[in-house]
Scaffold this active site. Structure first.
Site, PDB file in Angstrom:
ATOM      1  N   SER A   9       7.625  17.069 203.810  1.00  0.00           N
ATOM      2  CA  SER A   9       6.225  16.819 203.457  1.00  0.00           C
ATOM      3  C   SER A   9       5.963  16.729 201.962  1.00  0.00           C
ATOM      4  CB  SER A   9       5.331  17.890 204.077  1.00  0.00           C
ATOM      5  OG  SER A   9       5.461  19.081 203.367  1.00  0.00           O
ATOM      6  N   LYS A  52      -2.455  24.222 204.511  1.00  0.00           N
ATOM      7  CA  LYS A  52      -2.280  23.591 203.204  1.00  0.00           C
ATOM      8  C   LYS A  52      -3.629  23.371 202.508  1.00  0.00           C
ATOM      9  CE  LYS A  52       2.072  21.243 204.177  1.00  0.00           C
ATOM     10  NZ  LYS A  52       2.683  19.999 204.638  1.00  0.00           N
TER      11      LYS A  52
END
Ligand code: ADP
Length: 780
Positions: free
Chosen positions: A680, A723
């Protein structure tokens, strides 16, 4: 004194072995030697008198002249008895002393010429009389003390009037050595003989006295031990009469009582009695007895039959869960469903709850609330770092200091056989050569097996089937597969700042104020203070550090209260700054400058989301890519892909070919030695690379996450909520997300969502267009 009528005479001689005959005494002799028999037969033919002299060595069968003492006794033979085997028993009476003058012949028997001495019975001066009296009284005393001579003897001795005879008779009664007796015999002078006898008796008396003393001492010693033994026995008897017991019986009886009270299952009951029997047979202080005692103690302190009554009231359960926790709607709902099913199907062996989430989000405290709402006891056992099967199942009793495993320790602590048992950090177990703790745990959790859980120490099965096990983990990813299959996961995610403020104001502050013994009138926290702590003193997914800091504020105030009971502190942001000192984190990145080669990414870790800086630097070389910062394989691959993409866009980005050829590229991801992996970070790496190679700064107020392909496509990633919350915690407003993650934005709590600017991207070119200063990239 010798008499005058001493004469010379020739007479047969009988050598004596090991004995001596005194004048005036009658004695039996056993005669066996041929020569001796001949001598006696000869004597019988003549005067019936024979000369008796003692051999110096008793073993000598045929003694010569030198082997026989010269002084002996003339005796009259009174009687002869022929014995079977040719020997004779001869009764002789000693008459008087005589001394050998010469040997006449040796064959067929010894014949000697002797000079005879007779005592003079009439000659008795006063001195002799005195000696006689001394001897008699000494002899009397000796007889009394020694007890070896019959007392009648004294009567006959007292009656003796002749001094020589007295000495001889007394001598014949004492058990003296032959050479001493011979000396007495050789004492022709009667006064000398008497004196000598007195000496001997005095010496004998001394010896007797010593013997007596020794005897007394020995007897005293014996009496003492006997007395103690006797007293001890008596004490036991008395205790028994009074109904008291000695320590051993008391202990055994106490244990017996406990065994009966514990209501053990059959096999445990038998085992307990067997061990008790062993204990009874052992001496109390041996090491083995201590082992058995510990074992029994352990066994009897386990909750074999005590059980708490369940309260399966969903209304109460709901109320308690609400009371203890703010928010957490989904987990609470799932827990209530789980309890409902248990209520409906009591026998059902359902899956085990596993609460998954970052630290400090309330997993343990949810477990406690479940226990409280069911009215069950609560125990917690941390599995973090357990690598040995024996920690779960215990050590065999042969080990010194061995103990049951942690599961049974937990059961002992619970004190009931149906507690809520929280197994913390089930994802943190490791495995090594000492056996696999996960497989032991499987037996604990498996409803098909755990009714007879076997512990190495206990040796007999223990029933765990009534226990309600709840597990927790930071990430489901690391839970051993076979365990995971048996569990129902309930995820708990990070808290937003708003959540934290609510939790702090509604739960943590009242709890800490109370725990520090403070009253509401002493302390109050403003919302600004809580926010200050959250923003500048903690950076976490949960509220653990927040609670710790609140506690530390309470401690500071508690000190003041000790000094003044009525003090009131209103904790505001500035009070926090004063008490907690230097800020630990900076909130917001507004003031950080845009830099070349540094891009801000977002990462998901077990402890919640986090922001991640990615740095790239160039130096002279040949176009190599160097990666540091504990990167996993997937992250390394994604870095290579990013570089390939950037190279392919070199023209558009204004990167000269020489820059690519003549430099090595160093990519680093700081933030401790925490392992980082996953794809990611792709678009963040690409941004940092593009910036370093083109020399254009990256905007520091934008955070991004997304996987990149070689051709620059942006693919979706996981952990969006964590996140975004991390970015929010760090004060970042703009976030770049893959287009395909659009749906995940709904998951984000509304208060945070509203404040954020989400930019959805599907190609790297879009990313660069937004992140690079003065970028001039044509969009696809
Ligand atoms: P975990 O087990 O997930 O690491 P804990 O259960 O130890 O976390 O929680 C840490 C502290 O935070 C506890 O004092 C707990 O009561 C409190 N806490 C966590 N979440 C909440 C919540 N939603 N409401 C109230 N208190 C909470």
């Amino acid at each position: 004194m010798q008499s005058n009528n001493d004469t010379f005479r020739v007479i047969p001689m009988l050598p004596l072995r090991g004995m001596l005959v005194f004048p005036y005494t009658v004695i039996h002799l056993d005669v066996g030697r041929k020569k001796s028999i001949n001598a006696i037969e000869e004597a019988m033919l003549e005067s019936k008198e024979i000369f008796l002299a003692t051999q110096k060595e008793a073993q000598d069968d045929d003694p010569e002249e030198a082997d026989i003492y010269h002084v002996g006794t003339v005796a009259e033979i009174r009687q002869i008895l022929k014995m079977p085997g040719g020997t004779m028993r001869v009764l002789v009476e000693g008459l008087h002393r005589a001394e050998v003058r010469s040997y006449v012949t040796h064959d067929p028997y010894i014949v000697v010429e002797i000079e005879e001495y007779e005592d003079d019975p009439k000659h008795k001066p006063a001195e002799l009389e005195a000696l006689m009296r001394t001897l008699v009284s000494q002899f009397e005393q000796y007889v009394r003390v020694s007890k070896k001579i019959p007392p009648e003897t004294v009567v006959s001795v007292v009656a003796i009037e002749e001094p020589g005879r007295l000495a001889d008779v007394v001598a014949s009664h004492l058990s003296l050595r032959i050479n001493e007796k011979q000396k007495i015999l050789e004492a022709r002078d009667t006064s000398k003989r008497l004196e000598y006898m007195c000496d001997i008796l005095a010496k004998e008396m001394e010896v007797l006295e010593l013997e007596r003393k020794i005897n007394i001492r020995v007897r005293k010693q014996m009496e003492k031990t006997q007395k103690e033994y006797y007293l001890r026995e008596q004490m036991k008897a008395i205790q028994k009469e009074l109904g008291e017991k000695d320590e051993r019986t008391a202990e055994v009886e106490e244990l017996k009582g406990r065994i009966e009270e514990a209501k053990l299952p059959k096999d445990a009951h038998e085992k307990a009695y067997k061990e008790l029997e062993r204990l009874e047979k052992m001496p109390p202080m041996v090491a083995e007895a201590v082992v058995v005692r510990n074992y029994l103690d352990w066994m009897l302190s386990l909750p074999w039959s005590s059980e708490t009554k369940d309260r399966l009231d969903l209304k109460v359960a709901e109320r308690i869960l609400e009371e203890d926790h703010y928010g957490l709607e989904k987990p609470k709902e799932r827990i209530l469903e789980y309890l409902a099913i248990r209520k409906l199907a009591k026998k059902m062996k359902g899956p085990i709850l596993c609460l998954v989430g970052p630290p400090g989000v309330g997993k343990t405290s949810l477990g406690k609330s479940i226990a409280r709402s069911l009215g069950r006891k609560f125990v917690r056992m941390s599995l973090g770092g357990i690598r040995d099967e024996a920690e779960i199942r215990g050590h065999r009793r042969t080990y010194v200091g061995s103990m049951p495993g942690r599961v049974l320790q937990g059961m002992k602590q619970a004190g009931s056989k149906n507690p809520v048992f929280l197994l913390d950090e089930i994802d943190k177990m490791t495995m090594d050569f000492r056996g696999d703790p996960a497989s032991a745990l499987l037996e604990v959790l498996d409803p098909e097996q755990n009714f007879s859980f076997s512990d190495h120490y206990l040796e007999i099965p223990f029933d765990l089937s009534k226990v309600m096990f709840i597990t927790t983990a930071n990430s489901a990813y690391n839970i051993p597969r076979p365990l995971l299959d048996r569990m129902e996961l309930i995820e708990i995610t990070s808290y937003t700042e708003e959540d934290k403020v609510h939790i702090a104001m509604g739960y943590l502050v009242p709890k800490q104020v109370d725990e520090h013994g403070l009253k509401g009138k002493n302390i109050s926290f403003s919302e600004g203070a809580i926010r200050k702590i959250i923003r500048n003193y903690t950076r976490e997914a949960g509220v653990r550090n927040l609670e710790r800091e609140i506690a530390s504020m309470c401690r500071k105030v508690a000190r003041q209260v000790v000094e003044d009971k009525n003090v009131h502190v209103n904790v505001t942001a500035s009070v926090v700054a004063r008490y907690l000192g230097k800020e630990r984190y900076r909130f917001g990145v507004a003031e950080t400058e845009n830099q070349v080669g540094v891009a801000t990414g977002l990462a998901w870790t077990e402890t919640g989301g986090d922001i991640l800086a990615i740095e790239v630097a160039l130096y002279k070389g040949q176009g190599k890519l160097i990666l540091t910062g504990k990167l996993g394989d997937v992250m390394k691959e994604s870095a290579r892909a990013a570089l390939t993409y950037v190279r392919s866009r070199a023209g558009e980005l204004g990167i000269a070919q020489e820059t690519l050829d003549d430099n090595d590229i160093h990519l680093h991801v700081p933030e401790g030695a925490i392992p980082k992996d996953g794809p990611s970070a792709g678009i963040t790496i690409a941004s940092a690379l593009a910036s370093a190679l083109s020399g254009r700064p990256v905007r520091s107020d934008i955070a991004m996450t997304g996987e990149i392909t070689l051709r620059g496509r942006v693919l979706p990633i996981g952990g969006v909520k964590e996140k975004v919350l991390a970015a929010h915690r760090a004060g970042i407003k703009t976030i770049l997300l893959p287009e395909d993650n659009k749906k995940d934005i709904q998951e984000i709590p509304a208060q945070v969502r509203k404040k954020m600017n989400f930019q959805l991207v599907s190609h790297m070119d879009q990313v660069l267009a937004m992140t690079m200063e003065k970028a001039d990239i044509p969009l696809n």
